[in-house]
Design an enzyme around this catalytic site. Structure first.
Site, PDB file in Angstrom:
ATOM      1  N   TRP A   1       0.863  -1.191   0.000  1.00  0.00           N
ATOM      2  CA  TRP A   1       0.000   0.000   0.000  1.00  0.00           C
ATOM      3  C   TRP A   1       0.895   1.236   0.000  1.00  0.00           C
ATOM      4  O   TRP A   1       1.470   1.593   1.022  1.00  0.00           O
ATOM      5  CB  TRP A   1      -0.872  -0.045   1.233  1.00  0.00           C
ATOM      6  CG  TRP A   1      -1.860   1.054   1.444  1.00  0.00           C
ATOM      7  CD1 TRP A   1      -1.675   2.391   1.271  1.00  0.00           C
ATOM      8  CD2 TRP A   1      -3.204   0.899   1.901  1.00  0.00           C
ATOM      9  NE1 TRP A   1      -2.808   3.069   1.594  1.00  0.00           N
ATOM     10  CE2 TRP A   1      -3.769   2.178   1.982  1.00  0.00           C
ATOM     11  CE3 TRP A   1      -3.987  -0.199   2.262  1.00  0.00           C
ATOM     12  CZ2 TRP A   1      -5.066   2.399   2.428  1.00  0.00           C
ATOM     13  CZ3 TRP A   1      -5.276   0.023   2.695  1.00  0.00           C
ATOM     14  CH2 TRP A   1      -5.815   1.306   2.764  1.00  0.00           C
ATOM     15  N   ASP A   2       0.976   1.881  -1.133  1.00  0.00           N
ATOM     16  CA  ASP A   2       1.903   2.999  -1.316  1.00  0.00           C
ATOM     17  C   ASP A   2       1.166   4.329  -1.165  1.00  0.00           C
ATOM     18  O   ASP A   2      -0.073   4.389  -1.235  1.00  0.00           O
ATOM     19  CB  ASP A   2       2.494   2.875  -2.728  1.00  0.00           C
ATOM     20  CG  ASP A   2       3.857   3.523  -2.884  1.00  0.00           C
ATOM     21  OD1 ASP A   2       4.266   4.274  -1.968  1.00  0.00           O
ATOM     22  OD2 ASP A   2       4.499   3.302  -3.918  1.00  0.00           O
ATOM     23  N   MET A   3       1.867   5.410  -0.949  1.00  0.00           N
ATOM     24  CA  MET A   3       1.329   6.777  -1.088  1.00  0.00           C
ATOM     25  C   MET A   3       2.517   7.673  -1.409  1.00  0.00           C
ATOM     26  O   MET A   3       3.526   7.644  -0.728  1.00  0.00           O
ATOM     27  CB  MET A   3       0.528   7.233   0.135  1.00  0.00           C
ATOM     28  CG  MET A   3       1.242   7.483   1.422  1.00  0.00           C
ATOM     29  SD  MET A   3       1.876   9.166   1.555  1.00  0.00           S
ATOM     30  CE  MET A   3       0.437  10.126   1.895  1.00  0.00           C
ATOM     31  N   ASN A   4       2.390   8.422  -2.505  1.00  0.00           N
ATOM     32  CA  ASN A   4       3.575   9.072  -3.058  1.00  0.00           C
ATOM     33  C   ASN A   4       3.534  10.586  -3.129  1.00  0.00           C
ATOM     34  O   ASN A   4       4.269  11.184  -3.914  1.00  0.00           O
ATOM     35  CB  ASN A   4       3.856   8.498  -4.454  1.00  0.00           C
ATOM     36  CG  ASN A   4       4.496   7.122  -4.371  1.00  0.00           C
ATOM     37  OD1 ASN A   4       5.616   6.978  -3.899  1.00  0.00           O
ATOM     38  ND2 ASN A   4       3.769   6.112  -4.804  1.00  0.00           N
TER      39      ASN A   4
ATOM     40  N   ASP B   1      13.110   3.919   0.030  1.00  0.00           N
ATOM     41  CA  ASP B   1      13.364   3.583  -1.371  1.00  0.00           C
ATOM     42  C   ASP B   1      14.852   3.425  -1.623  1.00  0.00           C
ATOM     43  O   ASP B   1      15.251   3.020  -2.710  1.00  0.00           O
ATOM     44  CB  ASP B   1      12.818   4.695  -2.273  1.00  0.00           C
ATOM     45  CG  ASP B   1      11.371   4.451  -2.647  1.00  0.00           C
ATOM     46  OD1 ASP B   1      10.880   3.337  -2.408  1.00  0.00           O
ATOM     47  OD2 ASP B   1      10.731   5.377  -3.187  1.00  0.00           O
TER      48      ASP B   1
END
Ligand code: DGJ
Length: 740
Positions: free
Chosen positions: A478-481, A549
């Site tokens: 579950w990403d948020m960028n 990252d």
């Protein structure tokens, strides 16, 4: 463990043998703070801990006592607009614009166990006897409002969990402009403040400063806990080390805007406050309505920073993280992001899966780019249906094919976002968390969805539920960028706008709660452009998170070392990636990349198809090692031994509960020439047991390894000798230590 209320002294004593926390009802009915620290014997009164003095200019509560001034008394939950001119824990305004209020003790409850915090992440118990709770009800009858302060003490951990609840009881509404989760007054300023600071690619580096008169603080106003600061501070005594000395750690179980502030007043009294950042926060309460702060956790250690971290690790691994994956060994994964980025098709993914299976990998994760028409990062967020040009059999078909190959299948999502170039945005432009009539910033070409609105959460949930139901998905990343910026909720009245950023976080939690409870077998991993939202709030829903990252082994030493201050090894996503590294272009050996990544939830993030046969056989060995020791690594007691922030060497180790087995990780960044001998003092062993360090084939008692240390003097001056093969930069070694 017990919470005692002494009727005569009007004091509360929360204690469990390890720690004591003392609160008094002061002469004016408000709550004073007396003590937090090492456990004290119960006695008739600790009132002498509160110091009184006559101070020129100080506003005083009583005409007959010029020593009773809130200006210098230690308080439990201080108000704004009072005689206390330090930073407050809360600021509450009446309809007439008056901020002045006086919440006094009304009653209290003491009970076994720990209550749930509905809609908010929180630490929990499994059996009532694990903890005891004190609720103190404060009231200002004239204002027509109450505050309930809740404190839970764990029986076996030096932990106090706190929160505050505001209730409007009167006919007139009240507005909260600030509502912190904790305020802690300490009688001196002899501390060093430690926090975890950084930015994208170098998250959670250890940062320290001695306290001084004035304010020192960390915060996030980005709408997520952020790469820049983590919602955690520690106050350590100047001589406290990793292994001994006093430290108080405070962690905020929340994933949005926060403030952690330490104020030292001019009498050297220290006030630590932690909670939702007051900027942009306004919460109007009408009769019968309540505002619940998130939980904050206080930890005390007299066994240095490691002692504090081990308490956080136990608490967060076993009483914050939840679900079937909490205690399970985590699967070794291959993620295609650094292997293909967005340039993939079904064939490439299946080729990756084939090699992964042969190497012993257990889970294939399909990252960004599988949905809508997403061939670059400029489109399709929000359109959570497969890109059939890239993946002709869809996610359903691909997940079945991968599963048939004997691997589990995982999928990347970024559900909080929407691309302007998407079907979702075209259908609902007003669903973004920004005023649609204004110019708004894009971040990574995307807007934030307004999850303060239930219909938006429902919509996103519906799309995700469909994919999860029809496909064979075992894992979700579950990403948020992007950070929140010009937040505004279209269509909501003015008086609701100050609630929006917190409601948005509650919406994220709601989405997580629905997905994790309806799909309990799925392992969730949180991610935010790397480590931009690696916080305790997220751990409640996803027992592991992608910590950065930056996958370079040398950079990771600092990131993992810093992250371990608070977070358990089982929560840290760590992968072996290709060289030259994609973030810093450094070349490190496959061995060193593996040796760093072992101390986390292990995986690979490179093109397996491009590896040589030699590399493949080394990877097979790494996977074999990790499968054998992951339970020990992810659940053992973790010790930091040598800091990458202080020198060329990093070392850490994990020891199993029985103290019969340990794994030591040793890392040397640059090769020194002809220097002195280096030994590392091990920790956590049994002094009486004889331990063999397998690679050395030499046995020594626990006390020897811990007092004299283990020699890692590998910097011989020539190429000859015992350690000749270890010459060179970025060297590392992992040692298996077993009791005989
Ligand atoms: C940021 C994440 O941290 C990466 O691992 C990857 O998932 C990309 N986003 C995909 O856009």
């Amino acid at each position: 463990m017990a919470i005692i209320y002494n009727e005569n002294s009007r004091e509360f004593h929360l204690h469990n043998g390890k720690i004591s926390y003392l609160i008094q009802i002061m002469r004016n009915g408000q709550l004073g703070h007396l003590y937090f620290g090492k456990g004290l014997k119960e006695r008739d009164s600790f009132g002498h801990f509160q110091q009184y003095a006559y101070r020129d200019m100080a506003p005083c509560a009583f005409a007959d006592d010029y020593t009773f001034s809130l200006e210098h008394l230690m308080q439990e939950y201080p108000a704004y607009a009072s005689a206390d001119s330090r930073y407050a824990a809360y600021d509450l305004e009446e309809e007439n614009g008056c901020h002045v209020n006086k919440f006094v003790y009304k009653n209290h409850k003491i009970y076994g166990g720990k209550p749930e915090l509905s809609g908010l992440p929180h630490t929990y118990i499994e059996k009532e006897e694990e903890a005891e709770t004190l609720e103190i009800l404060l009231e200002d009858e004239m204002v027509g409002a109450q505050i309930i302060l809740t404190y839970t003490i764990y029986a076996d951990l030096p932990v106090i969990a706190r929160n505050a609840r505001f209730i409007c009881t009167g006919e007139q509404p009240v507005t909260l402009h600030q509502a912190m989760s904790l305020s802690l007054d300490l009688p001196d300023k002899d501390y060093v403040m430690l926090d975890l600071a950084g930015s994208w690619g170098r998250e959670r580096h250890i940062h320290e400063r001695p306290l001084d008169v004035g304010v020192q603080s960390i915060h996030s106003m980005r709408g997520h806990s952020s790469h820049q600061f983590n919602p955690f501070v520690a106050l350590r005594r100047p001589h406290t080390t990793e292994h001994c000395g006093e430290v108080i750690g405070a962690s905020f179980i929340y994933s949005g805007d926060f403030l952690a502030q330490v104020e030292v007043d001019n009498f050297d009294v220290t006030r630590l406050t932690m909670g939702i950042h007051p900027s942009g926060f306004d919460w109007k309460l009408k009769k019968g309505e309540a505002f619940q702060t998130p939980e904050a956790v206080l930890v005390y250690s007299e066994e240095g920073l490691n002692g504090m971290s081990q308490t956080f690790h136990t608490l967060f691994r076993t009483r914050l993280a939840r679900g079937v994956w909490r205690d399970k060994e985590r699967p070794i994964l291959i993620n295609n992001w650094e292997a293909t980025y967005l340039d993939f098709n079904e064939e490439k993914i299946l080729n990756l899966a084939k090699d992964a299976k042969e190497l012993g990998i257990e889970l294939l994760v399909l990252d960004d780019g599988w949905f809508g028409v997403r061939n670059d990062v400029k489109s399709s967020l929000g359109d959570w249906y497969p890109n059939l040009e890239k993946l002709p059999s869809g996610i359903k078909g691909l997940s079945e094919k991968v599963t048939d190959m004997g691997l589990k299948f995982g999928l990347w999502i970024e559900p909080e976002m929407v691309s302007p170039n998407s079907d979702l945005y075209r259908a609902h432009p007003d669903w973004i968390l920004a005023n649609v009539k204004k110019e708004n910033s894009l971040g990574r070409f995307q807007y934030v969805l307004d999850l303060s609105k239930k219909e938006v959460v429902d919509y996103v949930y519906g799309l995700l539920e469909k994919i999860l139901k029809e496909s064979k998905i075992s894992y979700i990343k579950w990403d948020m960028n992007r950070s929140l910026s010009e937040s505004y909720s279209n269509g909501k009245p003015a008086e609701e706008q100050g609630k929006v950023r917190h409601q948005h976080v509650l919406g994220i939690y709601d989405l997580y709660e629905r997905l994790t409870s309806n799909f309990p077998e799925i392992l969730f991993e949180s991610c935010a452009s790397g480590g931009g939202r690696f916080d305790p709030g997220m751990l409640y829903y996803s027992p592991q998170g992608w910590i950065s990252d930056d996958t370079d082994a040398v950079e990771r030493l600092k990131i993992q070392y810093g992250t371990s201050m608070v977070y358990p090894i089982s929560s840290m996503g760590s992968h072996v990636s290709a060289v030259p590294n994609h973030q810093v272009f450094r070349k490190t050996s496959l061995e060193t990349r593996g040796n760093v990544a072992y101390f986390g939830t292990f995986g690979y993030e490179l093109d397996l198809n491009a590896l040589s046969e030699e590399e493949k056989s080394e990877i097979k060995e790494q996977i074999k090692f990790m499968k054998e020791y992951r339970s020990l690594i992810q659940k053992g007691t973790f010790y930091r031994l040598a800091s990458p922030f202080e020198g060329n060497i990093t070392a850490w180790m994990v020891v199993n509960e029985a103290k019969t087995e340990a794994i030591l990780g040793y890392y040397r960044v640059l090769q020194p020439v002809n220097t002195g001998f280096v030994s590392i003092k091990l920790q956590g062993l049994d002094e009486e047991k004889l331990y063999r360090i397998e690679e050395e084939n030499f046995a020594g008692y626990g006390d020897e390894w811990m007092q004299r240390g283990f020699s890692v003097s590998d910097q011989a001056s020539g190429v000859m000798g015992r350690y000749a093969k270890t010459q060179g930069d970025y060297f590392s070694k992992v040692y298996h230590i077993v009791a005989e």
